[in-house]
Write an enzyme that holds these catalytic residues in place. Structure first.
Site, PDB file in Angstrom:
ATOM      1  N   HIS A  93       0.790  -1.133  -0.130  1.00  0.00           N
ATOM      2  CA  HIS A  93      -0.094  -0.042  -0.051  1.00  0.00           C
ATOM      3  C   HIS A  93       0.969   1.178  -0.100  1.00  0.00           C
ATOM      4  CE1 HIS A  93       0.966  -0.291   4.412  1.00  0.00           C
ATOM      5  NE2 HIS A  93       0.648   0.916   4.255  1.00  0.00           N
ATOM      6  N   HIS A 181       5.689   6.487  -2.184  1.00  0.00           N
ATOM      7  CA  HIS A 181       6.495   5.335  -2.324  1.00  0.00           C
ATOM      8  C   HIS A 181       5.521   4.238  -1.748  1.00  0.00           C
ATOM      9  CE1 HIS A 181       7.474   6.092   1.939  1.00  0.00           C
ATOM     10  NE2 HIS A 181       7.731   4.969   1.884  1.00  0.00           N
TER      11      HIS A 181
END
Length: 251
Positions: A93, A181
């Site tokens: 995630h 990220h």
């Protein structure tokens, strides 16, 4: 009819049914975090589509192969074979905000803030490109894959979300400049580090030529992290539509 305070992540959180946050909630002085120590931590995140998740797993596996190669075969040298705890595919995630353990009033405030930020954001597309590491690429303890396209839109979304959370009195852990990220793995051991391989070996390099899949950012997920023997697992407890839609979903 008296107003009824709703649970933070129970019931609808659309503009018509946002949780009621009173001045007493905002200015109450219980601890900002829960008074009991809990292993459950709350995040606000974007989750990848199944197609993008496959690309992330391929990038993770290629990175693992490069780090496991003999030093003479590596394009970027690493420290002595430091073990990595790789993130499970289902747990991948993109974290927008880490909230930790919140008191009940702050959970209500956070529900309002997330709903507002989601409603003020237009859906957009995002994808992944390039490897990176924290604290630095040269001596990384956290290994990640970056975002491209969509990085600028995600930075704007994260700033809007943090602003809304703080406006509602919710503490947000922001330790460094936000870099979009998705974490692929973490080094085991307090002193273990690696040097992240060159970008030419990453998910945007020659080994992965071809059309890069993207994912539609049309939902914000509230995730709860729970410990597990093989590493933490994340469960979505509520999904809020980006752009002010009405397809909110709850676990």
């Amino acid at each position: 009819m008296p107003e009824r305070t709703r649970s933070a992540f129970a019931g609808r959180a659309s503009s018509r049914t946002l949780p009621v946050v009173t001045d007493r909630d905002r200015h109450a002085r219980p601890p900002h975090r829960s008074s009991h120590r809990s292993a459950h931590r709350t995040f606000i995140a974007l989750t990848p589509s199944s197609t993008l998740r496959q690309r992330l797993v391929a990038a993770r596996d290629r990175l693992a192969d490069l780090l496991a190669a003999p030093p003479s075969d590596r394009r970027s040298a690493t420290d002595a074979a430091a073990p990595v705890r790789w993130v499970a595919p289902a747990s991948l995630h993109l974290t927008l905000a880490f909230l930790g353990d919140l008191s009940a009033p702050l959970r209500r405030a956070a529900a309002c803030a997330v709903a507002e930020a989601a409603a003020e954001t237009a859906p957009f597309d995002w994808g992944v490109r390039g490897w990176g590491g924290f604290p630095t690429r040269e001596r990384a303890r956290v290994l990640w894959v970056g975002v491209d396209p969509g990085a600028e839109a995600i930075v704007d979304l994260q700033a809007r979300l943090v602003q809304r959370l703080r406006a509602h009195g919710v503490p947000v852990d922001v330790h460094r400049r936000f870099v979009p990220h998705l974490t692929l793995g973490r080094l085991r051991g307090r002193r273990a580090t690696v040097q992240v391989p060159d970008r030419t070996d990453g998910p945007d390099g020659p080994a992965s030529r071809g059309s890069a899949p993207t994912c539609r950012a049309d939902r914000l997920q509230v995730l709860v992290r729970r410990p597990a023997p093989a590493g933490p697992r994340y469960r979505s407890v509520v999904t809020l539509p980006v752009g002010g839609g009405s397809d909110e979903r709850r676990a």
